[in-house]
Design an enzyme around this catalytic site. Sequence first.
Site, PDB file in Angstrom:
ATOM      1  N   ASP A  48       0.862  -1.193   0.000  1.00  0.00           N
ATOM      2  CA  ASP A  48       0.000   0.000   0.000  1.00  0.00           C
ATOM      3  C   ASP A  48       0.895   1.239   0.000  1.00  0.00           C
ATOM      4  O   ASP A  48       2.120   1.136   0.139  1.00  0.00           O
ATOM      5  CB  ASP A  48      -0.940   0.002   1.223  1.00  0.00           C
ATOM      6  CG  ASP A  48      -2.247   0.761   0.949  1.00  0.00           C
ATOM      7  OD1 ASP A  48      -2.190   1.934   0.520  1.00  0.00           O
ATOM      8  OD2 ASP A  48      -3.323   0.173   1.161  1.00  0.00           O
TER       9      ASP A  48
ATOM     10  N   TYR B  77     -13.761   5.977 -13.743  1.00  0.00           N
ATOM     11  CA  TYR B  77     -13.807   4.830 -12.812  1.00  0.00           C
ATOM     12  C   TYR B  77     -14.469   3.600 -13.448  1.00  0.00           C
ATOM     13  O   TYR B  77     -13.859   2.518 -13.474  1.00  0.00           O
ATOM     14  CB  TYR B  77     -14.499   5.235 -11.504  1.00  0.00           C
ATOM     15  CG  TYR B  77     -14.555   4.136 -10.473  1.00  0.00           C
ATOM     16  CD1 TYR B  77     -13.410   3.743  -9.776  1.00  0.00           C
ATOM     17  CD2 TYR B  77     -15.746   3.476 -10.182  1.00  0.00           C
ATOM     18  CE1 TYR B  77     -13.455   2.710  -8.826  1.00  0.00           C
ATOM     19  CE2 TYR B  77     -15.801   2.456  -9.236  1.00  0.00           C
ATOM     20  CZ  TYR B  77     -14.658   2.077  -8.559  1.00  0.00           C
ATOM     21  OH  TYR B  77     -14.706   1.072  -7.625  1.00  0.00           O
TER      22      TYR B  77
ATOM     23  N   LYS C  51     -12.699  -0.156 -14.357  1.00  0.00           N
ATOM     24  CA  LYS C  51     -13.190  -1.448 -13.865  1.00  0.00           C
ATOM     25  C   LYS C  51     -13.687  -2.335 -15.007  1.00  0.00           C
ATOM     26  O   LYS C  51     -13.589  -3.566 -14.921  1.00  0.00           O
ATOM     27  CB  LYS C  51     -14.294  -1.230 -12.827  1.00  0.00           C
ATOM     28  CG  LYS C  51     -13.794  -0.519 -11.558  1.00  0.00           C
ATOM     29  CD  LYS C  51     -12.698  -1.309 -10.841  1.00  0.00           C
ATOM     30  CE  LYS C  51     -12.324  -0.715  -9.507  1.00  0.00           C
ATOM     31  NZ  LYS C  51     -11.273  -1.486  -8.809  1.00  0.00           N
TER      32      LYS C  51
HETATM   33  P1  NAD Z   1     -10.217   2.011   0.479  1.00  0.00           P
HETATM   34  O1  NAD Z   1     -10.038   3.413   0.057  1.00  0.00           O
HETATM   35  O2  NAD Z   1     -10.696   1.725   1.848  1.00  0.00           O
HETATM   36  O3  NAD Z   1      -8.865   1.190   0.243  1.00  0.00           O
HETATM   37  C1  NAD Z   1      -8.129   1.313  -0.936  1.00  0.00           C
HETATM   38  C2  NAD Z   1      -6.646   1.149  -0.598  1.00  0.00           C
HETATM   39  O4  NAD Z   1      -5.904   1.261  -1.845  1.00  0.00           O
HETATM   40  C3  NAD Z   1      -6.110   2.236   0.344  1.00  0.00           C
HETATM   41  O5  NAD Z   1      -5.425   1.669   1.443  1.00  0.00           O
HETATM   42  C4  NAD Z   1      -5.204   3.048  -0.528  1.00  0.00           C
HETATM   43  O6  NAD Z   1      -4.091   3.628   0.140  1.00  0.00           O
HETATM   44  C5  NAD Z   1      -4.745   2.010  -1.565  1.00  0.00           C
HETATM   45  N1  NAD Z   1      -4.223   2.701  -2.735  1.00  0.00           N
HETATM   46  C6  NAD Z   1      -4.822   3.722  -3.413  1.00  0.00           C
HETATM   47  N2  NAD Z   1      -4.003   4.188  -4.359  1.00  0.00           N
HETATM   48  C7  NAD Z   1      -2.847   3.459  -4.276  1.00  0.00           C
HETATM   49  C8  NAD Z   1      -1.634   3.505  -4.970  1.00  0.00           C
HETATM   50  N3  NAD Z   1      -1.396   4.416  -5.931  1.00  0.00           N
HETATM   51  N4  NAD Z   1      -0.666   2.612  -4.647  1.00  0.00           N
HETATM   52  C9  NAD Z   1      -0.868   1.705  -3.652  1.00  0.00           C
HETATM   53  N5  NAD Z   1      -2.017   1.625  -2.943  1.00  0.00           N
HETATM   54  C10 NAD Z   1      -2.994   2.504  -3.255  1.00  0.00           C
HETATM   55  O7  NAD Z   1     -11.216   1.385  -0.601  1.00  0.00           O
HETATM   56  P2  NAD Z   1     -11.983  -0.023  -0.673  1.00  0.00           P
HETATM   57  O8  NAD Z   1     -13.418   0.277  -0.654  1.00  0.00           O
HETATM   58  O9  NAD Z   1     -11.409  -0.999   0.259  1.00  0.00           O
HETATM   59  O10 NAD Z   1     -11.628  -0.426  -2.170  1.00  0.00           O
HETATM   60  C11 NAD Z   1     -10.868  -1.577  -2.483  1.00  0.00           C
HETATM   61  C12 NAD Z   1     -11.155  -1.938  -3.936  1.00  0.00           C
HETATM   62  O11 NAD Z   1     -12.541  -2.248  -4.070  1.00  0.00           O
HETATM   63  C13 NAD Z   1     -10.880  -0.806  -4.915  1.00  0.00           C
HETATM   64  O12 NAD Z   1     -10.281  -1.359  -6.082  1.00  0.00           O
HETATM   65  C14 NAD Z   1     -12.244  -0.282  -5.224  1.00  0.00           C
HETATM   66  O13 NAD Z   1     -12.323   0.338  -6.482  1.00  0.00           O
HETATM   67  C15 NAD Z   1     -13.078  -1.540  -5.167  1.00  0.00           C
HETATM   68  N6  NAD Z   1     -14.504  -1.328  -4.948  1.00  0.00           N
HETATM   69  C16 NAD Z   1     -14.939  -0.703  -3.824  1.00  0.00           C
HETATM   70  C17 NAD Z   1     -16.311  -0.509  -3.670  1.00  0.00           C
HETATM   71  C18 NAD Z   1     -16.882   0.186  -2.467  1.00  0.00           C
HETATM   72  O14 NAD Z   1     -18.087   0.426  -2.448  1.00  0.00           O
HETATM   73  N7  NAD Z   1     -16.072   0.510  -1.448  1.00  0.00           N
HETATM   74  C19 NAD Z   1     -17.193  -0.961  -4.645  1.00  0.00           C
HETATM   75  C20 NAD Z   1     -16.708  -1.601  -5.760  1.00  0.00           C
HETATM   76  C21 NAD Z   1     -15.348  -1.789  -5.910  1.00  0.00           C
END
Ligand code: NAD
Length: 265
Positions: A33, A153, A157
């Site tokens: 991360d 976005y 995806k």
């Molecule tokens: P979150 O923001 O809680 O966690 C995302 C993590 O990715 C963070 O710790 C962040 O520091 C890390 N990150 C971001 N940019 C980075 C980079 N350049 N290099 C290294 N690490 C990086 O979000 P989440 O909800 O846990 O999302 C996780 C995944 O699930 C993502 O790919 C997101 O698109 C996907 N997602 C989330 C949702 C939702 O509703 N939360 C829905 C669909 C998909």
Amino acid sequence: MARTYVVTGSASGIGATTAAILRKRGERVIGIDLNNADIEADLSTPEGRADAASRTIELAGTIDAVIACAGISAPIPKTISVNYFGVTELLTALLPALAGSDAPRVAVVSSMASLQPNSAEMVEAALAGDEPKALAIAADLAAEGPASGYLVYPSSKRALARWVRRESITPTWAGAGIPLNAVAPGTVLTPMTAGLLGTAEGAAMVDANVPMPLNYHQPPESIAHVLIWLTSEENTHLAGQVIYDDGGADATLRGDDIWSWADAR
Ligand code: NAD
């Protein structure tokens, strides 16, 4: 014996939950991360990905599974870099370390947003591996304002989901005995969505686009458990699937007929 898992996005949300469950089960987890991780690296740049991969392989030795969760949802160009290239390039760079495992597995996080309006041009640029072009298209969209910028976005995806289907059946993945799959969440309760869901207006906007008749907004565990099964030794034949673990959003939006593509015309 413990398996070695690499989890990206391990400092927050779905990645943090997945890493915590795996550690509790006695598995070895190497988190990647930006901060608060075993490997602190920026997956938004080619240099950051290469650096993350080489340091991860040095630390891990053989890798049994990679679970790619790192992602951002902002309507900015960087979103295509992190969500698509930050996954595909990192996974490709980690392949040599997966080759040493008896049961190598990979799963990534797409989104139900892959079903939403997107930029076909950006998706094609990403699938062609052309990051500068994908970034230029994203910059043009972001400059047009929030409505166009939001296409970045879903495009990231969609491209990732298509990459998984395309790559999963090739000699590199299926031929090497590596199941490669994606999970597509609905609205997950993590820091990514907290701001938006914190206001009635934001929540109404999200819910209008992401209908979740089964149990409504989901905890990160609901995604983590599927990611963990997909990357377990038990998964021997599931390949190229994008599993919509989304409270029924996909079934609501696409309906019951997703099979007619091959019917006689
Ligand atoms: P979150 O923001 O809680 O966690 C995302 C993590 O990715 C963070 O710790 C962040 O520091 C890390 N990150 C971001 N940019 C980075 C980079 N350049 N290099 C290294 N690490 C990086 O979000 P989440 O909800 O846990 O999302 C996780 C995944 O699930 C993502 O790919 C997101 O698109 C996907 N997602 C989330 C949702 C939702 O509703 N939360 C829905 C669909 C998909």
